[in-house]
Design a protein around this motif. Structure first.
Motif, PDB file in Angstrom:
ATOM      1  N   ARG A   3       1.001  -1.126   0.001  1.00 36.02           N
ATOM      2  CA  ARG A   3      -0.039   0.143   0.111  1.00 36.02           C
ATOM      3  C   ARG A   3       0.985   1.190   0.008  1.00 36.02           C
ATOM      4  O   ARG A   3       1.834   1.245   0.720  1.00 36.02           O
ATOM      5  N   VAL A   4       0.632   2.141  -0.776  1.00 35.90           N
ATOM      6  CA  VAL A   4       1.157   3.666  -0.961  1.00 35.90           C
ATOM      7  C   VAL A   4       0.100   4.456  -0.750  1.00 35.90           C
ATOM      8  O   VAL A   4      -0.791   4.620  -1.106  1.00 35.90           O
ATOM      9  N   ILE A   5       0.954   5.157   0.351  1.00 34.51           N
ATOM     10  CA  ILE A   5      -0.076   6.718   0.943  1.00 34.51           C
ATOM     11  C   ILE A   5       0.705   7.881   0.094  1.00 34.51           C
ATOM     12  O   ILE A   5       1.880   8.157   0.480  1.00 34.51           O
ATOM     13  N   GLY A   6      -0.213   8.392  -0.570  1.00 36.81           N
ATOM     14  CA  GLY A   6       0.379   9.651  -1.356  1.00 36.81           C
ATOM     15  C   GLY A   6      -0.115  10.923  -0.280  1.00 36.81           C
ATOM     16  O   GLY A   6      -1.412  11.060  -0.426  1.00 36.81           O
ATOM     17  N   ARG A   7       0.744  11.708   0.050  1.00 36.61           N
ATOM     18  CA  ARG A   7       0.206  12.734   0.961  1.00 36.61           C
ATOM     19  C   ARG A   7       0.915  14.241   0.371  1.00 36.61           C
ATOM     20  O   ARG A   7       1.896  14.429   0.188  1.00 36.61           O
ATOM     21  N   ARG A   8      -0.082  15.014   0.481  1.00 33.71           N
ATOM     22  CA  ARG A   8       0.230  16.399   0.208  1.00 33.71           C
ATOM     23  C   ARG A   8      -0.368  17.159   1.424  1.00 33.71           C
ATOM     24  O   ARG A   8      -1.437  17.909   1.537  1.00 33.71           O
ATOM     25  N   THR A   9       0.212  17.086   2.492  1.00 35.97           N
ATOM     26  CA  THR A   9      -0.074  17.649   3.827  1.00 35.97           C
ATOM     27  C   THR A   9       1.120  18.709   4.395  1.00 35.97           C
ATOM     28  O   THR A   9       2.094  18.413   4.119  1.00 35.97           O
ATOM     29  N   ARG A  10       0.788  19.225   5.507  1.00 33.31           N
ATOM     30  CA  ARG A  10       1.643  20.243   5.872  1.00 33.31           C
ATOM     31  C   ARG A  10       2.964  19.363   6.554  1.00 33.31           C
ATOM     32  O   ARG A  10       4.029  19.878   6.575  1.00 33.31           O
ATOM     33  N   ILE A  11       2.897  18.211   6.992  1.00 31.06           N
ATOM     34  CA  ILE A  11       3.943  17.350   7.521  1.00 31.06           C
ATOM     35  C   ILE A  11       4.536  16.437   6.644  1.00 31.06           C
ATOM     36  O   ILE A  11       5.343  15.782   7.142  1.00 31.06           O
ATOM     37  N   SER A  12       3.846  16.318   5.321  1.00 29.99           N
ATOM     38  CA  SER A  12       4.524  15.502   4.468  1.00 29.99           C
ATOM     39  C   SER A  12       5.973  16.035   3.663  1.00 29.99           C
ATOM     40  O   SER A  12       5.903  17.050   3.828  1.00 29.99           O
ATOM     41  N   PHE A  55      -4.234  23.724   1.072  1.00 34.19           N
ATOM     42  CA  PHE A  55      -5.305  22.787   1.526  1.00 34.19           C
ATOM     43  C   PHE A  55      -4.365  21.339   1.621  1.00 34.19           C
ATOM     44  O   PHE A  55      -3.338  21.160   0.950  1.00 34.19           O
ATOM     45  N   GLU A  56      -4.950  20.493   2.532  1.00 30.40           N
ATOM     46  CA  GLU A  56      -4.071  19.290   2.422  1.00 30.40           C
ATOM     47  C   GLU A  56      -5.271  17.992   1.548  1.00 30.40           C
ATOM     48  O   GLU A  56      -6.270  18.054   1.849  1.00 30.40           O
ATOM     49  N   VAL A  57      -4.481  17.132   1.296  1.00 30.16           N
ATOM     50  CA  VAL A  57      -5.035  15.868   0.641  1.00 30.16           C
ATOM     51  C   VAL A  57      -4.264  14.823   0.759  1.00 30.16           C
ATOM     52  O   VAL A  57      -2.975  14.793   0.755  1.00 30.16           O
TER      53      VAL A  57
END
Length: 383
Positions: A127-136, A154-156
């Motif tokens: 499983r791959v988690i793609g993150r565009r968040t402030r802590i990623s 915004f975060e996704v």
């Protein structure tokens, strides 16, 4: 004088109306501009979500392919990172760290879905988690017009799981004397077919029908999207006659991605004299050793044993005990019965091994069963 007052009042009311209209138009203009700005950012957010899902899917598939090819989890993680980095999300590379790439086990559910267990074994999924968040590593995604309303970004997050059911397969076949009987004729050693005891199997024999079926199996594997590794074990009993020593069990071919070697091994058996009783347990045990060979098996491949027999166990240990040992090592067992095989026992072995039992009525159905097994086991998909 009265008319003059009316004219002055009328002009004053008209001026007030124009002033009120100007205020209303100004307010509406602000709302319109805000709506346009909001719609632009909403469309941009949706575009970024789509880009992130595509990048995450691609990274998961890259990890699955690398795990198949290298059987190395570090290589799988690196492949996911490399492919994610060349896919832009909001004009920036998608960066992954190790915590975003999770190996585990996916189990098929009765409702048709798959349940993923992080770090579950045997590992058959990533499983791959793609993150565009402030802590990623890549950070959040900046907005354009929403800053007017004090919303800078915004975060996704998106996830993709690739289930990679690569297979190491061992075909375990019955090499007892009854496999030399005529498929359509006599099914016991009598005066009319006793000569078969002293020669290699003839073209009308059960063994030759089996050889044709296993070649259909390897040919069908060529239609699947990945490369399976296949091994071959044959079993009978320790027996010597006509100057020929018959072994209880032979590992005729270890696991190989060259399926022509399986065909050749079957041809080699076809060309020689064999006889003996039926030690099914020995066949299962040797098939298990082939699939678990640390020097010649893939640690992240699904293990499948295909057991074929035309008779009852007349030698050796309890096949059910052997089947349970194999199942404890995450080996799935499919069974194929032919001729006078013990159908109840073959079903019990398949049940113990978490597989299916098939019964072949003739040479054509035997061939069809082998082909079906080759083509109906799922291999890879992304959810």
């Amino acid at each position: 004088m009265y008319k003059l007052r009316r004219i002055v009042a009328s002009k004053s009311e008209s001026s007030n109306r124009r002033g009120a209209m100007a205020v209303l138009v100004g307010a509406m203009l602000v709302i319109f501009v805000a709506a346009v700005a909001f719609s632009v950012d909403v469309a941009y957010m949706q575009l970024c979500r789509t880009e992130l899902q595509v990048s995450t899917d691609a990274a998961a598939r890259a990890a699955g392919e690398a795990l198949t090819r290298s059987q190395d989890m570090d290589a799988a993680r690196q492949a996911a990172r490399d492919l994610a980095a060349v896919n832009l999300v909001a004009l920036q590379p998608l960066l992954l760290d190790d915590a975003d790439i999770i190996p585990g086990n996916s189990d098929f559910q009765e409702n048709g879905s798959w349940a993923f267990t992080p770090q579950g074994t045997p590992i058959n999924s990533i499983r791959v988690i793609g993150r565009r968040t402030r802590i990623s590593p890549s950070g959040s995604i900046g907005l354009y017009f929403a800053k007017i309303f004090d919303q800078d970004d915004f975060e996704v997050t998106r996830a993709s799981t690739v289930v990679r059911l690569d297979r190491d397969i061992c075909i375990v076949v019955d090499r007892s004397g009854s496999m030399k009987w005529d498929v359509e004729g006599e099914t016991a050693w009598t005066g009319s077919n006793m000569y078969r005891f002293e020669i290699p199997p003839e073209p009308d024999s059960r063994w030759v029908a089996l050889s044709v079926a296993t070649k259909a199996f390897t040919e069908a594997l060529g239609l699947t999207p990945q490369v399976e590794w296949v091994g071959l074990v044959s079993y009978a009993s320790d027996y010597t006659n006509f100057g020929v020593q018959n072994h209880r069990v032979d590992i005729d071919q270890g696991l190989t991605e060259n399926h022509a070697l399986i065909d050749s091994a079957m041809d080699d058996i076809t060309a020689r004299i064999f006889n003996g009783a039926t030690d099914i347990a020995a066949g299962i045990d040797s098939g298990k050793s082939v699939l678990l060979d640390p020097n010649n098996s893939r640690p992240f491949a699904v293990k499948t044993l295909i057991l074929m027999s035309d008779g009852h166990p007349t030698s050796g240990g309890d096949p059910l005990v052997s089947a349970n040992y194999a199942a404890q090592n995450n080996i799935t067992i499919h069974t194929i019965s032919f001729g006078e095989a013990d159908l109840n026992l073959m079903q019990q072995i398949a049940t113990a091994g978490g597989g299916q039992h098939f019964h072949a009525l003739d040479a054509e159905s035997l061939k069809a069963i082998f082909k079906k097994i080759a083509l109906t086991i799922p291999v890879t998909f992304t959810e």
